[in-house]
Design an enzyme around this catalytic site. Structure first.
Site, short mmCIF file in Angstrom:
data_model
loop_
_atom_site.label_atom_id
_atom_site.label_comp_id
_atom_site.label_asym_id
_atom_site.label_seq_id
_atom_site.Cartn_x
_atom_site.Cartn_y
_atom_site.Cartn_z
N LYS A 192 0.79 -1.12 0.21
CA LYS A 192 -0.08 0.07 -0.07
C LYS A 192 0.72 1.24 -0.04
O LYS A 192 0.73 2.09 -0.63
CB LYS A 192 -0.91 -0.22 1.39
CG LYS A 192 -1.68 1.21 1.56
CD LYS A 192 -2.68 1.58 0.48
CE LYS A 192 -3.76 2.62 0.94
NZ LYS A 192 -4.64 2.82 -0.05
N CYS A 206 -3.97 9.46 1.54
CA CYS A 206 -3.13 8.42 1.20
C CYS A 206 -1.48 8.97 0.64
O CYS A 206 -0.72 8.71 1.07
CB CYS A 206 -3.81 7.63 0.15
SG CYS A 206 -5.13 6.40 0.92
#
Length: 410
Positions: free
Chosen positions: A214, A268
């Protein structure tokens, strides 16, 4: 394993759509949050965020009894944690206190055979830390700490989302998922949970690799955006139109430069690369530099706006400067880590201007913005001396631009 009831901790931009999709595909879902307003809103069949197509499904699953929001945990077959992971301070140290709080909430209702899945974007090692917290609260249960552990009561895994705001409903279903288990069996158990609605491929690995996957995905994007943003700074210095420059360079069959903007936002891309740097500061040099380039861009934008304000001369009053767009990307209400918000905060400190702010997706300004007024797009067009486009909202694209407009997005 039969998964009939699922608990989702954190009903924000990821947790609520995820809980909704499980409920939409037949599971009973209890959604946990600390925000009473969010809970009340969801239990009325409404939503407290902006995401196309979500509210209709929430209304349906709430009315059918498949989704309920609550402050209090209940027994379930699987527990997902999708809470924020911000920084502790200016040094970008990850703050895992929200995960710890979620663990504390669900621990009393855990039972043998349960699956606990961490979805929150986290630094490498966070899933192992979660196991330690779980064991501290429930020493009567067996939790795996190594891949070869076989005597396990509760299965632990990590599975990050990779969805695009505005497309979350479709991408939750269609995108591949990386599932990292503390043990291989834990990963398999977690995969059974996601198979309830995910049509994409479920790729099995270990927890640390899943965590790093991720972070790697978002660091890759951050580095590429930093290149585009750095080109915009160089182009400005050398009097070169960066949009034309990139369009011409992209005619090369193996070049695909991204578009520069006012910075990088969202929870993010603007956050995850720092988790890599925090763990390996001596090695993640390119990642750190990209973060510095993108973090600098809003400050550069403010400098450019000040130069344009100076060109207005003496108007006999404070010049009216309108910033168009505060979200971190077009057509959403998410202001997390938004460079446009940072620009608004800095511009609000300037005593020599009247700051006007246009963001069609929110009803009130965040508290950190001082001395700015939230106004309509029409008011800004009629009254502003300068109009600064920071975000490419759809409603801005139809505006007939004149000499007052400056755009930092394509």
């Amino acid at each position: 394993m039969s998964v009939k009831k699922i608990s989702v901790s954190g009903l924000g931009y990821i947790g609520l759509p995820t809980a909704t999709m499980f409920a939409h595909h037949g599971a009973k879902v209890i959604g946990l949050d600390v925000n009473q307003h969010a809970i009340d809103t969801i239990n009325q069949g409404k939503i407290h965020i902006v995401e196309p197509g979500l509210e209709e499904i929430v209304k349906s699953v709430v009315e059918s009894g498949h989704l309920k929001a609550s402050l209090v945990a209940e027994p379930a077959d699987a527990f997902l944690i999708a809470v924020p992971t911000p920084f502790k301070g200016e040094d970008h140290t990850p703050d895992l206190s929200y995960i710890e709080a979620a663990v504390r909430t669900i621990s009393p209702v855990l039972e043998k055979g349960n699956v606990v899945i961490l979805e929150s974007t986290s630094p490498v090692g966070a899933t192992e830390q979660m196991v330690e917290w779980l064991f501290a609260h429930r020493p009567d249960l067996k939790f795996a700490t190594h891949a070869n552990d076989t005597e396990v009561d509760v299965f632990i895994a990590y599975c990050p989302e990779r969805v695009l705001p505005g497309q979350v409903i479709r991408e939750l279903v269609e995108n591949d998922r990386t599932i990292g288990g503390i043990t291989p069996e834990s990963a398999k158990k977690a995969a059974e949970v996601y198979r309830i609605f995910v049509k994409g491929e479920l790729v099995i690995t270990n927890a640390r690799t899943a965590e790093m996957t991720k972070l790697t995905e978002n660091a890759f994007r951050d580095v590429n955006i930093a290149f585009a943003n750095e080109l915009s700074l160089i182009g400005d210095r050398l009097d070169i139109n960066v949009w034309e420059l990139i369009a011409l360079a992209n005619r090369h069959p193996r070049v695909n430069i991204l578009s520069p903007g006012a910075g990088v936002g969202g929870h993010c891309i603007a956050v995850d690369p720092w988790f890599i740097v925090n763990k390996t500061p001596d090695l993640a040099r390119m990642v750190a530099t990209a973060r510095e380039v993108n973090d600098y861009k809003p400050k550069w934008v403010v400098e450019k706006i000040e130069q344009e304000v100076a060109k207005l001369g003496d108007l006999g009053r404070k010049p009216k400067v309108a910033l168009l767009g505060l979200a971190f990307k077009p057509d959403i209400d998410d202001l997390r880590e938004s460079p446009a918000v940072e620009i608004a905060v800095d511009m609000g400190k300037k005593e020599g201007i009247e700051l006007l702010l246009v963001e069609p997706n929110i009803e009130k300004l965040p508290k950190k913005i001082k001395n700015g007024t939230l106004i309509s797009q029409e008011y800004a067009l009629n009254k502003a001396d300068l109009l600064i486009i920071c975000v490419s909202h759809s409603s801005f694209k139809s505006i007939k631009k004149d000499h007052r407009f400056i755009s930092f997005v394509n």
